[in-house]
Write an enzyme that holds these catalytic residues in place. Structure first.
Site, PDB file in Angstrom:
ATOM      1  N   GLU A  69       1.692  -0.590  -4.984  1.00 12.35           N
ATOM      2  CA  GLU A  69       0.708   0.446  -5.285  1.00 12.35           C
ATOM      3  C   GLU A  69       1.488   1.759  -5.254  1.00 12.35           C
ATOM      4  O   GLU A  69       1.743   2.324  -4.203  1.00 12.35           O
ATOM      5  CB  GLU A  69      -0.414   0.488  -4.248  1.00 12.35           C
ATOM      6  CG  GLU A  69      -1.510   1.465  -4.691  1.00 12.35           C
ATOM      7  CD  GLU A  69      -2.166   2.273  -3.590  1.00 12.35           C
ATOM      8  OE1 GLU A  69      -3.232   2.832  -3.828  1.00 12.35           O
ATOM      9  OE2 GLU A  69      -1.609   2.371  -2.476  1.00 12.35           O
ATOM     10  N   ASP A 120       0.829  -1.211   0.000  1.00 12.39           N
ATOM     11  CA  ASP A 120       0.000   0.000   0.000  1.00 12.39           C
ATOM     12  C   ASP A 120       0.866   1.265   0.000  1.00 12.39           C
ATOM     13  O   ASP A 120       1.832   1.364   0.765  1.00 12.39           O
ATOM     14  CB  ASP A 120      -0.859  -0.050   1.268  1.00 12.39           C
ATOM     15  CG  ASP A 120      -1.954   1.003   1.292  1.00 12.39           C
ATOM     16  OD1 ASP A 120      -2.851   0.926   0.448  1.00 12.39           O
ATOM     17  OD2 ASP A 120      -1.915   1.889   2.172  1.00 12.39           O
TER      18      ASP A 120
HETATM   19  C1  GLC Z   1      -4.260   2.944  -0.660  1.00 14.89           C
HETATM   20  C2  GLC Z   1      -5.488   2.094  -0.543  1.00 14.89           C
HETATM   21  C3  GLC Z   1      -6.621   2.969  -0.105  1.00 14.89           C
HETATM   22  C4  GLC Z   1      -6.267   3.573   1.240  1.00 14.89           C
HETATM   23  C5  GLC Z   1      -4.948   4.316   1.189  1.00 14.89           C
HETATM   24  C6  GLC Z   1      -4.429   4.600   2.567  1.00 14.89           C
HETATM   25  O1  GLC Z   1      -4.393   3.871  -1.673  1.00 14.89           O
HETATM   26  O2  GLC Z   1      -5.732   1.430  -1.745  1.00 14.89           O
HETATM   27  O3  GLC Z   1      -7.827   2.258  -0.051  1.00 14.89           O
HETATM   28  O4  GLC Z   1      -7.275   4.455   1.635  1.00 14.89           O
HETATM   29  O5  GLC Z   1      -3.962   3.556   0.551  1.00 14.89           O
HETATM   30  O6  GLC Z   1      -3.975   3.425   3.172  1.00 14.89           O
END
Ligand code: GLC
Ligand code: CA
Length: 598
Positions: free
Chosen positions: A315, A239
């Site tokens: 991500e 994340d």
């Molecule tokens: C990422 C997740 C999202 C979350 C954010 C903070 O973007 O996909 O859902 O709110 O991180 O952890």
């Protein structure tokens, strides 16, 4: 209508007009047929709160997931990625973790996680879990200890505490905004009740950012990786992977903090945002890669089993793509989400360009490309593509907003998915897209739970619309989501029509289309094939040949028609599947993708 080019002209650049030819060189070369699983896997994202509720409390859980796994075997996916199920006060639906090595009672227990893993593996499905290293919950033991210990204590060093500016420290340490809206800093209260220091949270105040320069933080996450690897998980989706390291001195940043907007320097005078994509973040992932590799040593190619690799997927909302692929160099992560693809408008030239750029960038570091159209943070593509082409990607759709054209959106979504799943590389699917599920676009605002809605002062509706519980059986309470009629977000009544039991075995249903796509993708080796553009169809068509591995000489022609006029397939091409009905003369209508053998 464009006339049918003959098979010969397609293959060999013949003379008859219209000339439709194969480009001289492939845009992307084939991988070995024995390529590691993650180079071509189809990975299905489960959002645990919303997939299947085992106990009827209205929130999906691990026993619910375990019971439904055979559905995914039948769908034909290689792996699942589960959004967080860890101990959490759920301020951001579990992306606020209080204990990284335990399961929240909402979702079950560690024993339930083990059972889920074992069942998935028995069915031949790999399991990727979500790792949230940028921030914890404010209810994490370390953060509570930091608050209690007060300014200057070693406990505070693990997070980003700073004194405020202004005469009495009443102003935040810098001007950063949080991704969810409002300031990225919250002031604390000292143990004696006086106003205290501030702490940084790029997201909600209940998600304090870790200090990744602290050795305790690094050691802790290495231990967390090991904990889950030892339990048998096949990898981690990381994340906010581009956020862990902040620029020294935390300089002011005038731009809005739009994580999903990326880090392009187009509007920023060439300066990079001080909170994203700092060079020093990469050393963290190099270390993690060593840890993962130790579970399936790569030093000895003879004993290295490519089916046992454990993987990391970033991500990282990073622009330009040349910087994004730094996360997937061969000593770092294995994959990164391709958000450029997700954000591409439904326009043939844009799609061709993003495919081309994605391959060029990923191939330059020897990594597989990935593809994705939907996830738990964006409006589902069946709804997004029902908005006029060129509409800015909305952060949620609600009552009073322009509503998508559901029928058009679904037709385009099916065509987009058929295009995506023919591309070499690894693809991510988001739960429910295989049903053609639209977002809930008329949810009354009082039900909203995404912190974005409150923190933006009710200007951004946020992500609840794509997180509504899945319909399984049209005639059951909660459309079969669980044994009761309770659901944590309301299901729109139209969801019954999309339920799994309305689509299984039904010719032409979206579910059967996905099954056919996944089966053919596998038998034709499309995940590891070479991609060569087909030229001559004109500007409104995306057409290419995926060679598979060519051992059997079978090549797959893919034609996605985004233009208003139907187009013809080359003579002799044999239809494999189509994302929608073809014309009576066998032509490919607008907003339709076909796969054909030739
Ligand atoms: C990422 C997740 C999202 C979350 C954010 C903070 O973007 O996909 O859902 O709110 O991180 O952890
Ligand atoms: Ca439940």
């Amino acid at each position: 209508m464009t006339d049918a080019p003959s098979l010969d002209t397609l293959a060999t650049a013949g003379t008859d007009a219209p000339v439709v030819t194969l480009a001289a060189r492939p845009t992307h070369p084939a991988s070995s047929p024995e390529a590691a699983w993650w180079r071509h896997a189809v990975i299905y994202q489960i959002y645990p709160r919303s997939w299947a509720d085992g106990n009827g409390d209205g929130i999906g859980d691990l026993p619910g997931i375990t019971a439904r796994l055979p559905y995914l075997r039948d769908l034909g996916v290689d792996a699942i990625w589960l959004s967080p199920f860890y101990t959490s006060p759920q301020a951001d639906a579990g992306y606020d973790v209080a204990d990284y090595c335990d399961i929240d009672p909402l979702f079950g227990s560690l024993a339930d996680a083990d059972a889920m893993l074992a069942r998935a593996h028995m069915l031949g499905i790999k399991v990727i879990v979500d790792l949230v290293p940028n921030h914890s919950s404010d209810e994490h033991a370390w953060f509570k200890a930091a608050l209690a210990a007060g300014p200057g204590s070693p406990e505070r060093e693990r997070y980003m505490f700073r004194d405020g500016l202004g005469e009495h420290g009443e102003l935040p340490p810098n001007n950063w905004d949080s991704v969810f809206g409002g300031p990225a800093w919250t002031r604390t209260t000292n143990p004696d009740g006086t106003p205290g220091q501030w702490y940084l949270h790029l997201f909600d105040p209940k998600q304090p950012d870790f200090n990744w320069d602290h050795p305790d933080v690094r050691a802790e996450f290495e231990q967390i990786l090991t904990f889950w690897l030892d339990r048998g998980v096949d990898g981690f989706r990381v994340d906010v992977a581009h956020g862990l390291i902040k620029e020294d001195g935390l300089p002011d940043w005038e731009e809005a903090l739009e994580m999903l907007g990326g880090t392009d320097d187009e509007h920023t005078d060439g300066r990079r945002p001080p909170m994203w994509d700092q060079d020093r973040v990469h050393e963290i992932y190099q270390r993690w890669r060593e840890i993962l590799n130790a579970y399936n040593p790569v030093e000895d190619p003879d004993s290295h089993d490519v089916n046992r690799d454990r993987i990391l997927c970033a991500e990282a909302w990073v622009n330009p793509v040349e910087r994004a692929v730094r996360y997937i160099r061969d000593d770092e992560m294995h994959q990164a989400f391709n958000f450029d693809f997700l954000q591409t408008a439904w326009a043939a030239a844009d799609l061709r360009a993003v495919v081309e750029a994605s391959f060029a960038a990923a191939d330059s570091v020897g990594a597989p490309t990935t593809w994705v159209l939907s996830n738990h943070d964006v409006v589902r593509h069946a709804s997004r593509l029902g908005l006029p082409v060129g509409t800015k990607r909305p952060n949620g759709i609600g009552v009073g907003d322009p509503q998508p054209d559901a029928e058009l959106g679904l037709q385009r979504a099916r065509a987009a998915t058929a295009l995506m799943l023919a591309l070499p590389g690894s693809s991510y699917l988001y739960q429910g897209e295989e049903l053609g599920l639209p977002d809930s676009t008329d949810m009354p605002d009082e039900f909203r739970q995404d912190p974005t809605w409150e923190r933006s002062g009710h200007t951004e509706r946020g992500r609840d619309g794509c997180r509504v519980p899945i319909p399984w059986e049209a005639d059951r309470p909660s459309f079969g989501f669980g044994p009761s009629d309770s659901t944590w977000l309301p299901q729109p009544s139209v969801y019954g029509r999309y339920a799994v039991d309305q689509q299984v075995g039904v010719e032409g249903s979206t579910l059967e289309l996905y099954r056919a796509l996944l089966t053919s993708r596998r038998t034709l080796d499309l995940g590891v094939g070479a991609l060569t553009w087909v030229e001559g169809y004109g500007d409104d068509v995306v057409a290419f040949v995926n060679s598979g591995v060519e051992a059997d000489g079978v090549r797959t022609l893919v034609v996605a028609n985004l233009g208003p006029a139907p187009v013809a397939l080359p003579e002799g091409a044999q239809l494999i599947l189509a994302s929608g009905p073809l014309g009576q003369d066998g032509t490919v209508p607008t907003d339709t993708t076909v796969w054909a053998r030739f």
